[in-house]
Design an enzyme around this catalytic site. Sequence first.
Site, PDB file in Angstrom:
ATOM      1  N   LYS A  70     -56.092  15.162 -13.526  1.00  0.00           N
ATOM      2  CA  LYS A  70     -55.483  16.117 -14.437  1.00  0.00           C
ATOM      3  C   LYS A  70     -55.132  15.412 -15.722  1.00  0.00           C
ATOM      4  O   LYS A  70     -54.449  14.398 -15.717  1.00  0.00           O
ATOM      5  CB  LYS A  70     -54.210  16.696 -13.794  1.00  0.00           C
ATOM      6  CG  LYS A  70     -53.377  17.561 -14.698  1.00  0.00           C
ATOM      7  CD  LYS A  70     -54.060  18.884 -14.947  1.00  0.00           C
ATOM      8  CE  LYS A  70     -53.188  19.822 -15.752  1.00  0.00           C
ATOM      9  NZ  LYS A  70     -53.555  19.911 -17.140  1.00  0.00           N
TER      10      LYS A  70
ATOM     11  N   THR B 186     -53.774  10.600 -21.710  1.00  0.00           N
ATOM     12  CA  THR B 186     -53.358  10.178 -20.383  1.00  0.00           C
ATOM     13  C   THR B 186     -54.033  11.053 -19.348  1.00  0.00           C
ATOM     14  O   THR B 186     -54.102  12.263 -19.520  1.00  0.00           O
ATOM     15  CB  THR B 186     -51.827  10.303 -20.243  1.00  0.00           C
ATOM     16  OG1 THR B 186     -51.205   9.493 -21.224  1.00  0.00           O
ATOM     17  CG2 THR B 186     -51.373   9.884 -18.866  1.00  0.00           C
TER      18      THR B 186
ATOM     19  N   THR C 161     -53.571  24.246 -17.280  1.00  0.00           N
ATOM     20  CA  THR C 161     -53.079  24.491 -18.636  1.00  0.00           C
ATOM     21  C   THR C 161     -54.276  24.658 -19.559  1.00  0.00           C
ATOM     22  O   THR C 161     -54.956  25.653 -19.506  1.00  0.00           O
ATOM     23  CB  THR C 161     -52.155  23.341 -19.075  1.00  0.00           C
ATOM     24  OG1 THR C 161     -52.860  22.097 -18.919  1.00  0.00           O
ATOM     25  CG2 THR C 161     -50.901  23.294 -18.222  1.00  0.00           C
TER      26      THR C 161
END
Length: 65
Positions: A28, A46, A2
Amino acid sequence: MTTDKFSKEITTEFNAGGHKVRLCGIAKGAGMIAPDLISGKPACATMLSFIFTDANITQGRLIRH
């Protein structure tokens, strides 16, 4: 991918006890949690990370003490 600028992965192979073992790690970013960049409070993010291996090892040996 992304918004990540590059992939976060690594794989290595080594010998352990006379056996070839592979170890792979992947990470990720999963996004910001309630970003408030105006107030000056620290923002939280996160990150998910996983480690894989084909080593013949018990769960008990993998648990960190």
